[in-house]
Design an enzyme around this catalytic site. Structure first.
Site, PDB file in Angstrom:
ATOM      1  N   ASP A 188      -2.375   6.415   6.289  1.00  0.00           N
ATOM      2  CA  ASP A 188      -3.347   5.488   5.697  1.00  0.00           C
ATOM      3  C   ASP A 188      -3.675   4.475   6.789  1.00  0.00           C
ATOM      4  OD1 ASP A 188      -4.780   3.523   4.429  1.00  0.00           O
ATOM      5  OD2 ASP A 188      -3.264   3.077   2.894  1.00  0.00           O
ATOM      6  N   LYS A 213     -12.768  -2.250   5.836  1.00  0.00           N
ATOM      7  CA  LYS A 213     -12.106  -3.167   6.773  1.00  0.00           C
ATOM      8  C   LYS A 213     -12.726  -3.093   8.167  1.00  0.00           C
ATOM      9  CE  LYS A 213      -8.966  -3.442   3.385  1.00  0.00           C
ATOM     10  NZ  LYS A 213      -8.170  -2.505   2.587  1.00  0.00           N
ATOM     11  N   TRP A 265       0.814  -1.214   0.000  1.00  0.00           N
ATOM     12  CA  TRP A 265       0.000   0.000   0.000  1.00  0.00           C
ATOM     13  C   TRP A 265       0.846   1.261   0.000  1.00  0.00           C
ATOM     14  CZ3 TRP A 265      -4.234  -1.193  -2.013  1.00  0.00           C
ATOM     15  CH2 TRP A 265      -4.873  -2.403  -1.708  1.00  0.00           C
TER      16      TRP A 265
HETATM   17  C1  LIG Z   1      -7.487  -2.052   1.498  1.00  0.00           C
HETATM   18  C2  LIG Z   1      -6.457  -1.014   1.640  1.00  0.00           C
HETATM   19  C3  LIG Z   1      -6.312   0.033   0.707  1.00  0.00           C
HETATM   20  C4  LIG Z   1      -7.150   0.111  -0.565  1.00  0.00           C
HETATM   21  O1  LIG Z   1      -8.451   0.455  -0.344  1.00  0.00           O
HETATM   22  P1  LIG Z   1      -9.440   0.718  -1.583  1.00  0.00           P
HETATM   23  O2  LIG Z   1     -10.743   0.941  -0.926  1.00  0.00           O
HETATM   24  O3  LIG Z   1      -9.429  -0.525  -2.428  1.00  0.00           O
HETATM   25  O4  LIG Z   1      -8.937   1.885  -2.339  1.00  0.00           O
HETATM   26  C5  LIG Z   1      -5.352   0.985   0.928  1.00  0.00           C
HETATM   27  N1  LIG Z   1      -4.556   0.943   2.022  1.00  0.00           N
HETATM   28  C6  LIG Z   1      -4.656  -0.042   2.923  1.00  0.00           C
HETATM   29  C7  LIG Z   1      -3.758  -0.054   4.106  1.00  0.00           C
HETATM   30  C8  LIG Z   1      -5.609  -1.047   2.766  1.00  0.00           C
HETATM   31  O5  LIG Z   1      -5.705  -2.037   3.667  1.00  0.00           O
END
Ligand SMILES: *Cc1c(COP(=O)(O)O)cnc(C)c1O
Length: 356
Positions: free
Chosen positions: A168, A192, A102
């Site tokens: 993030d 999540k 990521w």
């Molecule tokens: C799942 C995830 C993403 C991507 O999320 P999207 O909704 O598919 O854009 C980005 N960063 C982390 C840490 C993630 O777990």
């Protein structure tokens, strides 16, 4: 049909109470006689949803008036470019902590707009969050991924950085208390720990938002979401509703400190088992282990496949590791019950014994 135990990395398990409330709200939101999907986003019924959702988030996260709560109709990936486009000038540098898939994608986007300095890196195997960082002289901001969903590592605490942190937090938001002080902006895709996919929650300091570029299209500026209360255009009303219900559920569980305790306990049950097992091996280094995504490998490929097949038979789902890492991954988000982890450990143990 019995519901399975869902260990998927995302979209992922949500609290059953919330799903039942959402089911009822599809037909009738709060006794209004109209479903949540059918209400005008400007009407009083949805305005109440937006208000209570924001209030619950502020309470649970401990946000004061310096912070804005924003709902962006896109996942976390959108912020990989929206952040540098807004805040990183062509002649400026942002520092990035590289801890896996990521952060790699986030850096790739930032390079379109300015200079990226890789302050630390867990390459090539990404089994730990780097203990030391080398900062550039005057970074515009420092970006890190609080939990690496694919490799199964997590920062124990935010890095000590010489600039405001951008985080993030997609896969560990609201799984533990937030240390707001060093942060300027925290973003998280909802699927999540918070709700449906295709919407993200952003917690941002208003002064940081104000420091961003103002010559971009309105939806490319965080500023627009602040001034228009995330309602410049029709927002994802259902997503905001579900996030509100999930955060109210978090509050009813005792808030972030109580959830952190429970999540620590849940992860410890699984890691303790893996540490004593001769057949299963955790992938992340101890100090960097994620409490949300536990990655591990079997002694043989065969053992892993046996486990995955048996798990499906027993109603334990979503345990296959990401294709770039292999092995297994159990995602233990807020809504995954403690008892579910005991059932997972029992099955891992059973498969191990049967193979001896
Ligand atoms: C799942 C995830 C993403 C991507 O999320 P999207 O909704 O598919 O854009 C980005 N960063 C982390 C840490 C993630 O777990």
């Amino acid at each position: 049909m019995a519901r399975k135990l869902n260990f998927s990395s995302g979209p992922a398990a949500l609290p059953e109470d919330v799903l039942r409330r959402a089911q009822a709200a599809l037909l009738d939101l709060d006794g209004s006689g109209i479903g949540i999907l059918e209400h005008s986003h400007r009407g009083p019924e949805f305005m109440r949803v937006l208000e209570r959702t924001e209030a619950a988030i502020r309470e649970v996260a401990g946000l004061d008036g310096a912070w804005a709560v924003l709902f962006v109709t896109a996942g976390a990936t959108h912020h990989f470019s929206m952040v540098p486009q807004s805040f990183l000038g062509e002649d400026e540098t942002a520092d990035y902590c590289h801890t896996g898939v990521w952060s790699g994608k986030a850096m790739e986007e930032a390079r379109r707009f300015g200079t990226v300095h890789v302050a630390c890196s867990g390459e090539p195997d990404f089994t730990s969050t780097p203990r030391t960082q080398t900062w550039s002289t005057a970074p515009r901001y420092v970006h890190y991924t609080s939990n690496e969903t694919i490799y199964g590592t997590q920062w124990a605490a935010p890095p000590h950085a010489p600039a405001p942190l951008v985080c993030d937090a997609s896969s560990d938001i609201f799984s533990r208390p937030l240390d707001l002080v060093p942060h300027a902006l925290i973003y998280a895709g909802a699927q999540k720990n918070l709700g449906p996919s295709g919407i993200s929650l952003v917690l941002a300091r208003k002064d940081f938002v104000e420091s961003g570029r103002s010559d971009l299209p309105p939806l490319a500026q965080y500023r627009t979401y602040v001034t228009e209360r995330s309602m410049y255009n029709t927002p994802n009303t259902f997503g905001i509703y579900v996030i509100g219900e999930v955060v109210s559920w978090i509050r009813a569980q005792g808030g972030l400190a109580a959830l952190a305790e429970r999540n620590d306990r849940k992860a410890a049950v699984l890691y303790d088992f893996l540490d004593q097992s001769r057949a299963w091996t955790p992938l992340a280094e101890k100090a960097s282990r994620s409490r949300m995504n536990v990655t591990f490998r079997g002694a043989t490929k065969e053992l892993e496949e046996t486990m995955l097949a048996r798990a499906e038979e027993r109603g334990l789902s979503g345990l296959r590791g990401h294709r770039s890492v292999g092995g297994l991954r159990a995602s233990l988000y807020n809504a995954v019950p403690e008892d579910g982890i005991r059932r997972l450990v029992e099955l891992l143990d059973e498969v191990e014994r049967a193979a001896r």
